[in-house]
Write a protein that holds these residues in place. Structure first.
Motif, PDB file in Angstrom:
ATOM      1  N   PHE A 147       0.396  -1.332   0.449  1.00 27.82           N
ATOM      2  CA  PHE A 147      -0.418  -0.139   0.225  1.00 27.82           C
ATOM      3  C   PHE A 147       0.670   1.023   0.115  1.00 27.82           C
ATOM      4  O   PHE A 147       2.226   1.230   0.223  1.00 27.82           O
ATOM      5  CB  PHE A 147      -0.850   0.480   0.777  1.00 27.82           C
ATOM      6  CG  PHE A 147      -1.667  -0.814   0.834  1.00 27.82           C
ATOM      7  CD1 PHE A 147      -3.109  -0.695   0.521  1.00 27.82           C
ATOM      8  CD2 PHE A 147      -2.074  -1.905   1.732  1.00 27.82           C
ATOM      9  CE1 PHE A 147      -3.744  -2.322   0.415  1.00 27.82           C
ATOM     10  CE2 PHE A 147      -3.109  -2.828   2.435  1.00 27.82           C
ATOM     11  CZ  PHE A 147      -4.156  -2.980   1.120  1.00 27.82           C
ATOM     12  N   ARG A 177       2.764  -0.693   4.043  1.00 29.50           N
ATOM     13  CA  ARG A 177       2.359  -1.302   4.673  1.00 29.50           C
ATOM     14  C   ARG A 177       2.156  -3.023   3.630  1.00 29.50           C
ATOM     15  O   ARG A 177       1.475  -2.451   2.507  1.00 29.50           O
ATOM     16  CB  ARG A 177       1.143  -1.480   5.445  1.00 29.50           C
ATOM     17  CG  ARG A 177       0.879  -0.953   6.329  1.00 29.50           C
ATOM     18  CD  ARG A 177      -0.080  -0.588   7.526  1.00 29.50           C
ATOM     19  NE  ARG A 177      -1.389  -1.855   7.602  1.00 29.50           N
ATOM     20  CZ  ARG A 177      -2.794  -2.163   7.442  1.00 29.50           C
ATOM     21  NH1 ARG A 177      -2.881  -1.378   6.529  1.00 29.50           N
ATOM     22  NH2 ARG A 177      -2.829  -3.092   7.274  1.00 29.50           N
ATOM     23  N   GLY A 204      -5.890 -10.470   4.570  1.00 30.03           N
ATOM     24  CA  GLY A 204      -5.871 -10.292   2.847  1.00 30.03           C
ATOM     25  C   GLY A 204      -7.054 -10.692   2.278  1.00 30.03           C
ATOM     26  O   GLY A 204      -6.513 -11.417   0.260  1.00 30.03           O
ATOM     27  N   LYS A 205      -7.753 -11.881   2.051  1.00 27.61           N
ATOM     28  CA  LYS A 205      -8.814 -12.407   1.165  1.00 27.61           C
ATOM     29  C   LYS A 205      -8.888 -11.827   0.461  1.00 27.61           C
ATOM     30  O   LYS A 205      -9.161 -11.947  -1.143  1.00 27.61           O
ATOM     31  CB  LYS A 205      -9.088 -13.174   2.796  1.00 27.61           C
ATOM     32  CG  LYS A 205      -9.172 -13.991   3.629  1.00 27.61           C
ATOM     33  CD  LYS A 205     -10.114 -14.849   4.114  1.00 27.61           C
ATOM     34  CE  LYS A 205     -10.641 -13.762   4.940  1.00 27.61           C
ATOM     35  NZ  LYS A 205     -10.681 -12.994   5.728  1.00 27.61           N
ATOM     36  N   THR A 206      -9.533 -10.315   0.315  1.00 25.12           N
ATOM     37  CA  THR A 206     -10.824  -9.761  -0.268  1.00 25.12           C
ATOM     38  C   THR A 206      -9.065  -9.195  -1.258  1.00 25.12           C
ATOM     39  O   THR A 206     -10.196  -9.201  -2.490  1.00 25.12           O
ATOM     40  CB  THR A 206     -11.536  -8.870   0.460  1.00 25.12           C
ATOM     41  OG1 THR A 206     -12.484  -9.372   1.128  1.00 25.12           O
ATOM     42  CG2 THR A 206     -12.379  -7.752  -0.585  1.00 25.12           C
ATOM     43  N   LEU A 207      -8.887  -8.807  -0.240  1.00 32.13           N
ATOM     44  CA  LEU A 207      -7.195  -7.992  -0.797  1.00 32.13           C
ATOM     45  C   LEU A 207      -6.864  -8.977  -2.348  1.00 32.13           C
ATOM     46  O   LEU A 207      -6.926  -8.372  -3.816  1.00 32.13           O
ATOM     47  CB  LEU A 207      -6.254  -7.366  -0.302  1.00 32.13           C
ATOM     48  CG  LEU A 207      -5.363  -7.013  -1.490  1.00 32.13           C
ATOM     49  CD1 LEU A 207      -5.746  -5.398  -1.957  1.00 32.13           C
ATOM     50  CD2 LEU A 207      -4.411  -6.516  -0.435  1.00 32.13           C
ATOM     51  N   GLY A 225      -9.155  -8.892   7.428  1.00 32.86           N
ATOM     52  CA  GLY A 225      -8.099  -8.392   7.604  1.00 32.86           C
ATOM     53  C   GLY A 225      -6.640  -8.606   7.031  1.00 32.86           C
ATOM     54  O   GLY A 225      -5.603  -8.305   6.910  1.00 32.86           O
TER      55      GLY A 225
HETATM   56  N1  LIG Z   1      -5.502   1.454   0.442  1.00 30.50           N
HETATM   57  C1  LIG Z   1      -5.111   1.414   1.956  1.00 30.50           C
HETATM   58  N2  LIG Z   1      -4.347   1.896   2.769  1.00 30.50           N
HETATM   59  C2  LIG Z   1      -3.405   0.815   3.391  1.00 30.50           C
HETATM   60  N3  LIG Z   1      -4.338  -0.858   4.262  1.00 30.50           N
HETATM   61  C3  LIG Z   1      -5.100  -1.125   3.194  1.00 30.50           C
HETATM   62  C4  LIG Z   1      -6.317  -0.319   2.383  1.00 30.50           C
HETATM   63  N4  LIG Z   1      -7.080  -0.806   1.831  1.00 30.50           N
HETATM   64  C5  LIG Z   1      -7.682  -2.257   2.441  1.00 30.50           C
HETATM   65  N5  LIG Z   1      -5.940  -2.699   3.464  1.00 30.50           N
HETATM   66  C6  LIG Z   1      -5.759  -3.181   4.780  1.00 30.50           C
HETATM   67  O1  LIG Z   1      -5.574  -4.519   3.767  1.00 30.50           O
HETATM   68  C7  LIG Z   1      -5.866  -5.518   4.378  1.00 30.50           C
HETATM   69  C8  LIG Z   1      -6.984  -6.541   3.462  1.00 30.50           C
HETATM   70  O2  LIG Z   1      -8.023  -5.901   4.276  1.00 30.50           O
HETATM   71  P1  LIG Z   1      -9.514  -7.506   3.445  1.00 30.50           P
HETATM   72  O3  LIG Z   1      -8.049  -8.339   1.599  1.00 30.50           O
HETATM   73  O4  LIG Z   1      -9.959  -6.812   3.110  1.00 30.50           O
HETATM   74  O5  LIG Z   1      -8.470  -8.597   4.106  1.00 30.50           O
HETATM   75  P2  LIG Z   1     -10.357  -9.410   5.248  1.00 30.50           P
HETATM   76  O6  LIG Z   1     -11.107  -9.947   3.398  1.00 30.50           O
HETATM   77  O7  LIG Z   1      -9.337 -11.145   4.620  1.00 30.50           O
HETATM   78  O8  LIG Z   1     -10.618  -8.974   5.775  1.00 30.50           O
HETATM   79  C9  LIG Z   1      -6.846  -4.934   6.207  1.00 30.50           C
HETATM   80  O9  LIG Z   1      -5.668  -5.076   6.686  1.00 30.50           O
HETATM   81  C10 LIG Z   1      -6.777  -3.398   5.301  1.00 30.50           C
HETATM   82  O10 LIG Z   1      -6.890  -2.955   6.566  1.00 30.50           O
END
Ligand SMILES: Nc1ncnc2c1ncn2[C@@H]1O[C@H](COP(=O)(O)OP(=O)(O)O)[C@@H](O)[C@H]1O
Ligand SMILES: [Mg+2]
Lengths: 213, 252
Positions: free
Chosen positions: B15, B19, B44-47, B42
């Motif tokens: 990011f 991070r 990272g699964k959705t990401l 959080g």
């Molecule tokens: N633009 C961003 N900047 C910094 N951290 C981010 C940003 N977008 C998402 N995150 C972080 O990325 C991590 C992964 O999120 P996500 O994939 O939604 O998790 P999950 O689906 O496993 O619950 C989370 O900790 C979130 O806070």
């Protein structure tokens, strides 16, 4: 000419009716301001908003026909009469149509408001809003502000998700950008309506007095 | 050896604030398998799923679809991968059920009659054939989920990416959705499903992958990774390791 604002309240359980009058009335006023003053492209979402509100409040389409007489009259005054002395016919006609359409939106909004709101509550709210003083007025402002603040991030999130969903299903954003207006208007309005209801409820649960009593 | 339908190699996402959202994620999915991804909020699964369909661009690493880089042609890749968002409402684009199912075929330029045939078939697969004319806003949570699924099936998706699809569904809702998924898998589709609720579906899985802070903690068959489940911040079902095949919400 029948008054379009004649009270013809019909009770029900949909989000438009459940929304507290204190929120609904200012929303309607904001809508009226928008429909009267917005640039031309703004009329499209406004029109969709009316269709949508009427749909979820299950207001019969036929009941909108009663809005026609005043509209025809207005069109006669603003669109047809000036033609008699105009050179640029098309411009005058278009201008008259546009004015009539804006006015039609106002009438339709009034129609929906009065169909979905108990007339006694509506009158009381109107009176309260008009005579509100000092601390209460600022409290109303605060309510509106908190509604806007809670709704806006949700709306932005939803807007970006809808856009992505369309992209994933083969929408070509460069070729057909206008599809966005279509897929955004109704869902985003819905988010706004629902947030309105929830915000008001949560405020009430925390001791804020609505105008019901 | 079978080639994976979908594979990531050293996927990294950093990011703006430095991070790591994804930290060298390498994983592969074999055709026709049912893969479960689990991990704390959080992690990272959705990401990760967003990267697979190209909604987010990786800082490093590649995504291979049938052995070829997916970013060569995202349009094609997106037809093969159907992604169901965590929020079912956010994926409904039209006012009625049939119109929504038609969105994909229509934007692919398929002629109307054929598009309608495809949309209706997908709706039928998802048990929505009797609701075609209904307003999407009046559907129940489970029906919205199934409409999302029908929407991605119209594109001919052979890989389904599902982000916490059971959230907010009641027992009949989970059951109906699970049944459809298993049918789709039998027809040869590959399932990648993100969930915390191992109780609901672990029995049907071919593999379980555990996530922790953007990394893969462990991957393998459920009994192989059983001991690691709590470390991933996921509730480990209260049965013995050897009984994981009992974990389903489908009546037996
Ligand atoms: N633009 C961003 N900047 C910094 N951290 C981010 C940003 N977008 C998402 N995150 C972080 O990325 C991590 C992964 O999120 P996500 O994939 O939604 O998790 P999950 O689906 O496993 O619950 C989370 O900790 C979130 O806070
Ligand atoms: Mg998530």
């Amino acid at each position: 000419m029948a008054s379009p604002l004649i009270f013809h309240y019909k009770p029900g359980q949909d989000p438009v009716r459940r929304m507290p009058t204190l929120i609904k009335l200012p929303l309607a006023v904001a809508f009226a301001v928008w429909a009267s003053l917005c640039p031309e492209w703004g009329l499209f979402p406004a029109f969709l908003a009316i269709l949508y509100a009427a749909k979820i409040a299950r207001i019969s389409w036929i009941s909108f026909l009663r809005l026609l007489p005043p509209l025809l009259f207005l069109f006669l005054v603003t669109g047809i009469l000036p033609l008699l002395q105009a050179h640029n016919f098309l411009d005058v006609l278009a201008d008259g149509l546009l004015r009539t359409f804006r006015f039609g939106l106002l009438l339709a909004a009034g129609h929906i408001l009065t169909t979905t709101t108990n007339p006694a509550t509506l009158a009381a709210t109107l009176e309260k809003l008009l005579t509100w003083t000092g601390p209460q007025a600022s409290r109303t402002l605060a309510t509106m502000a908190s509604l806007a603040l809670t709704a806006v991030p949700g709306i932005l999130d939803r807007a970006s998700a809808l856009r992505e969903a369309a992209l994933l299903r083969g929408w070509n954003s460069a070729k057909k950008p206008w599809i966005l207006a279509k897929i955004w208007t109704l869902p985003l309005l819905r988010v706004l309506l629902e947030r309105g209801v929830w915000t008001a409820w949560s405020l009430e649960l925390r001791g804020w007095r609505s105008l019901k009593k | 050896m079978t080639t994976p339908v979908l594979e990531t190699v050293g996927l990294v996402h950093t990011f703006d604030d430095g991070r790591r959202g994804l930290d060298h994620v390498s994983i592969s999915f074999l055709p026709g398998t049912f893969n479960i991804l689990a991990g704390a909020n959080g992690s990272g699964k959705t990401l990760f799923l967003r990267h697979l369909v190209g909604l987010t661009v990786p800082t490093e690493g590649t995504i291979l679809l049938n052995g070829a880089p997916a970013n060569k042609n995202w349009n094609l890749a997106r037809q093969q991968m159907g992604f169901l968002f965590q929020d079912a409402d956010a994926q409904i684009l039209e006012a009625t059920v049939l119109e929504d199912a038609l969105f994909g075929p229509r934007h692919q330029g398929i002629p109307h009659e054929k598009a309608e045939k495809i949309a209706k078939e997908s709706l039928a697969l998802c048990g929505l054939d009797h609701r075609e004319e209904d307003l999407t806003s009046l559907l129940s949570g489970g029906e919205k989920r199934r409409l999302n699924l029908a929407g991605v099936l119209t594109l001919g998706a052979s890989i389904l990416l599902l982000d916490e699809p059971f959230n907010g569904l009641d027992q009949p809702g989970v059951e109906a959705f699970l049944r459809i998924l298993i049918d789709l898998q039998r027809q040869g589709r590959t399932i990648v499903l993100v969930t915390h609720d191992l109780e609901k579906c672990l029995a049907h899985s071919s593999s379980l992958t555990l996530w922790h802070e953007g990394r893969i903690l462990a991957t393998g068959s459920p009994d192989q990774v059983w001991d690691e489940i709590p470390r991933a911040g996921v509730h480990r079902p209260c049965v013995g390791r050897e009984n994981w095949k009992e974990l389903t919400w489908l009546p037996r």
